[in-house]
Design an enzyme around this catalytic site. Structure first.
Site, PDB file in Angstrom:
ATOM      1  N   ARG A  44      45.612 108.391  37.483  1.00 32.64           N
ATOM      2  CA  ARG A  44      45.875 109.002  36.131  1.00 32.64           C
ATOM      3  C   ARG A  44      45.578 108.019  35.108  1.00 32.64           C
ATOM      4  NH1 ARG A  44      51.897 111.567  37.109  1.00 32.64           N
ATOM      5  NH2 ARG A  44      51.280 113.271  37.820  1.00 32.64           N
ATOM      6  N   GLY A 358      50.820 119.225  42.380  1.00 35.23           N
ATOM      7  CA  GLY A 358      50.988 117.692  42.756  1.00 35.23           C
ATOM      8  C   GLY A 358      50.613 117.432  44.215  1.00 35.23           C
ATOM      9  N   GLY A 381      53.165 121.145  37.326  1.00 29.58           N
ATOM     10  CA  GLY A 381      53.814 122.160  36.643  1.00 29.58           C
ATOM     11  C   GLY A 381      52.996 122.972  35.321  1.00 29.58           C
TER      12      GLY A 381
HETATM   13  P1  ADP Z   1      52.290 121.400  44.915  1.00 26.24           P
HETATM   14  O1  ADP Z   1      53.142 120.143  44.823  1.00 26.24           O
HETATM   15  O2  ADP Z   1      50.738 121.565  45.587  1.00 26.24           O
HETATM   16  O3  ADP Z   1      52.590 122.657  44.035  1.00 26.24           O
HETATM   17  P2  ADP Z   1      54.505 122.237  46.751  1.00 26.24           P
HETATM   18  O4  ADP Z   1      55.426 121.173  45.929  1.00 26.24           O
HETATM   19  O5  ADP Z   1      54.941 123.635  46.447  1.00 26.24           O
HETATM   20  O6  ADP Z   1      53.155 122.137  46.622  1.00 26.24           O
HETATM   21  O7  ADP Z   1      54.658 121.910  48.252  1.00 26.24           O
HETATM   22  C1  ADP Z   1      54.192 120.986  49.123  1.00 26.24           C
HETATM   23  C2  ADP Z   1      55.143 120.588  50.216  1.00 26.24           C
HETATM   24  O8  ADP Z   1      55.154 121.718  51.223  1.00 26.24           O
HETATM   25  C3  ADP Z   1      54.683 119.503  51.062  1.00 26.24           C
HETATM   26  O9  ADP Z   1      55.417 118.423  50.939  1.00 26.24           O
HETATM   27  C4  ADP Z   1      54.474 119.952  52.297  1.00 26.24           C
HETATM   28  O10 ADP Z   1      54.630 119.181  53.364  1.00 26.24           O
HETATM   29  C5  ADP Z   1      55.266 121.187  52.308  1.00 26.24           C
HETATM   30  N1  ADP Z   1      55.176 122.257  53.330  1.00 26.24           N
HETATM   31  C6  ADP Z   1      53.948 123.040  53.333  1.00 26.24           C
HETATM   32  N2  ADP Z   1      53.932 123.967  54.448  1.00 26.24           N
HETATM   33  C7  ADP Z   1      55.152 123.624  55.164  1.00 26.24           C
HETATM   34  C8  ADP Z   1      55.637 123.804  56.158  1.00 26.24           C
HETATM   35  N3  ADP Z   1      55.123 125.183  56.884  1.00 26.24           N
HETATM   36  N4  ADP Z   1      56.706 123.565  56.628  1.00 26.24           N
HETATM   37  C9  ADP Z   1      57.329 122.611  55.815  1.00 26.24           C
HETATM   38  N5  ADP Z   1      56.960 122.144  54.732  1.00 26.24           N
HETATM   39  C10 ADP Z   1      55.801 122.574  54.581  1.00 26.24           C
HETATM   40 MG    MG Z   2      54.927 119.376  44.719  1.00 25.71          MG
END
Ligand code: ADP
Ligand code: MG
Length: 402
Positions: A44, A358, A381
């Site tokens: 960052r 994130g 977000g």
């Molecule tokens: P981002 O931060 O990129 O928006 P999210 O916070 O929505 O993504 O989701 C990320 C989390 O989802 C990660 O910690 C990942 O391990 C978890 N995740 C993704 N697929 C699965 C799965 N099939 N089972 C359990 N956890 C999962």
């Molecule tokens: Mg996340």
């Protein structure tokens, strides 16, 4: 002047401001991870470097301001900006003076005494409750010792907090930083003028986090690829048994309704045809099964190779791709292949590719894919809210006239 992608109102860029000899309040997102009093990931800080360098080269007296962690309106030493100031000093090879408060005499003195070749940094903005409550009198205090305001903290733009909202409303001369400008340009292109075919790949933990973004994307995408734990809820909504997988049972009706709406709009939705399952999230390896054959005791922890192949084909044919949310439990190497596969597909796609979120960004960094896309959004977000078409307080405030 630069036309903002937000409602066509004008937002100035830092390049439009006369900076020489003036005191610049530069809101950055230095909410970096710390361990034992040291910054463990300076991404960052690096991202704000072009803006800081521009301001210094133009002769501004730069005052950096950020929040760090969640001190909840109280001064707490473990959330001090001190390690961040030390890291900035190292990276810019210059003296960084840390004011031990972001307002009041401490801040005023450091800012007034700033000399060429020095940078000032204010102590954690969230040491004051007024930051998160968007308090105007707190914002007035911040405004006092400075002449100009620039916001380069895109990751905080969706929050109506004093340093990104009440403060710029008070300032006459304000602008976005270079990082903010890059974010707005890239995300606006995706939101307002995606060149068809437009493919979105969504994954991550929960459908509930992403409902509004899915709804918005249904208006513009041609193809929606769904993976991650989110896919389990969609599979379950279609009556497929997903064993012990992570599912949001209270979102099954919503998932069905989203699928119906996609159908009405002729959006093609692809769910995983195969998945990698294991009995435990700590399993050293998983097993590939068809998604219609997930054993009762198993959890789907990644998309399978056939799914990666299908998703890849769709992505390669896209002229615009947006990806948010890991395709599996990507923190564990045994369940990271789907996420890496999708990252590689975006890399190999000739179309315009944007990644946000994130955990998704952490996963692509871990896979060394960060250079592979047209844009990697620094705001989790904030980038989703922008794509949803919401007005972000931090951006609205920059467009306001004082
Ligand atoms: P981002 O931060 O990129 O928006 P999210 O916070 O929505 O993504 O989701 C990320 C989390 O989802 C990660 O910690 C990942 O391990 C978890 N995740 C993704 N697929 C699965 C799965 N099939 N089972 C359990 N956890 C999962
Ligand atoms: Mg996340």
């Amino acid at each position: 002047m630069t036309t903002t992608p937000n409602e066509g109102r004008k937002i100035q860029s830092i390049r439009d401001l006369d900076l020489a000899g003036r005191r610049l309040f530069l809101r950055v997102d230095f909410n970096v991870p710390l361990e034992n009093g040291e910054v463990t990931d300076a991404t960052r800080i690096k991202e704000a470097m072009p803006t800081i360098e521009h301001a210094l080269n133009q002769g501004a007296f730069v005052v950096l301001a950020s929040h760090l962690g969640r001190p909840k309106g109280k001064k707490k030493q473990e959330y001090s900006m001190e390690p961040v100031a030390a890291r900035v000093a190292e990276m810019f090879d210059c003296e960084v003076l840390l004011a031990d408060d972001c307002v009041g005499d401490a801040a005023r003195k450091v800012i007034a005494d700033l000399r060429e070749g020095q940078i000032a940094m204010l102590e954690n903005l969230r040491f004051h409750p007024g930051e998160e409550s968007d308090d105007e009198s707190f914002a007035r205090e911040m405004a006092k010792p400075v002449d100009l305001y620039v916001n380069d903290a895109f990751g905080a733009a969706h929050r109506a907090h004093a340093s990104v909202h009440a403060l710029p409303l008070l300032m006459k001369e304000k602008a976005m930083g270079l990082l903010m400008e890059r974010e707005l340009t890239a995300l606006a292109k995706l939101r307002d003028q995606p060149e068809p075919p437009y493919v979105a790949a969504l994954g991550g933990a929960k459908v509930s986090d992403k409902i509004s973004v899915i709804e918005k994307l249904l208006e513009s995408v041609h193809t929606l690829l769904i993976g991650g734990a989110m896919a389990n809820t969609f599979l379950a909504a279609k009556g497929i048994s997903v064993g012990k997988s992570r599912v949001e049972n209270d979102k099954l009706a919503l998932a069905r309704s989203l699928l119906e709406r996609a159908d009405l709009r002729n959006v093609q939705v692809f769910l995983p045809e195969d998945v990698v399952v294991a009995d435990h999230i700590d399993a050293a390896a998983g097993q590939v099964v068809k998604s219609s054959e997930i054993p009762d005791q198993a959890m789907a922890l990644d998309i399978g190779p056939e799914t990666v192949k299908t998703f890849r084909e769709k992505i390669l044919r896209a002229n615009t791709v947006f990806w948010n949310g890991p395709m599996g439990l990507c923190e564990k190497p045994a369940f990271a292949k789907g996420t890496i596969g999708i990252g590689e597909a975006l890399r190999d796609c000739r179309g315009y590719s944007v990644v946000g979120g994130g955990d998704s960004v952490a996963a692509i960094n871990a896979a060394g894919l960060e250079e592979a896309f047209d844009h990697v959004s620094t705001g989790g977000g904030a980038s989703l809210e922008f794509i949803e078409g919401r007005q972000l307080p931090g951006i609205q405030a920059l467009a306001s006239i004082k």
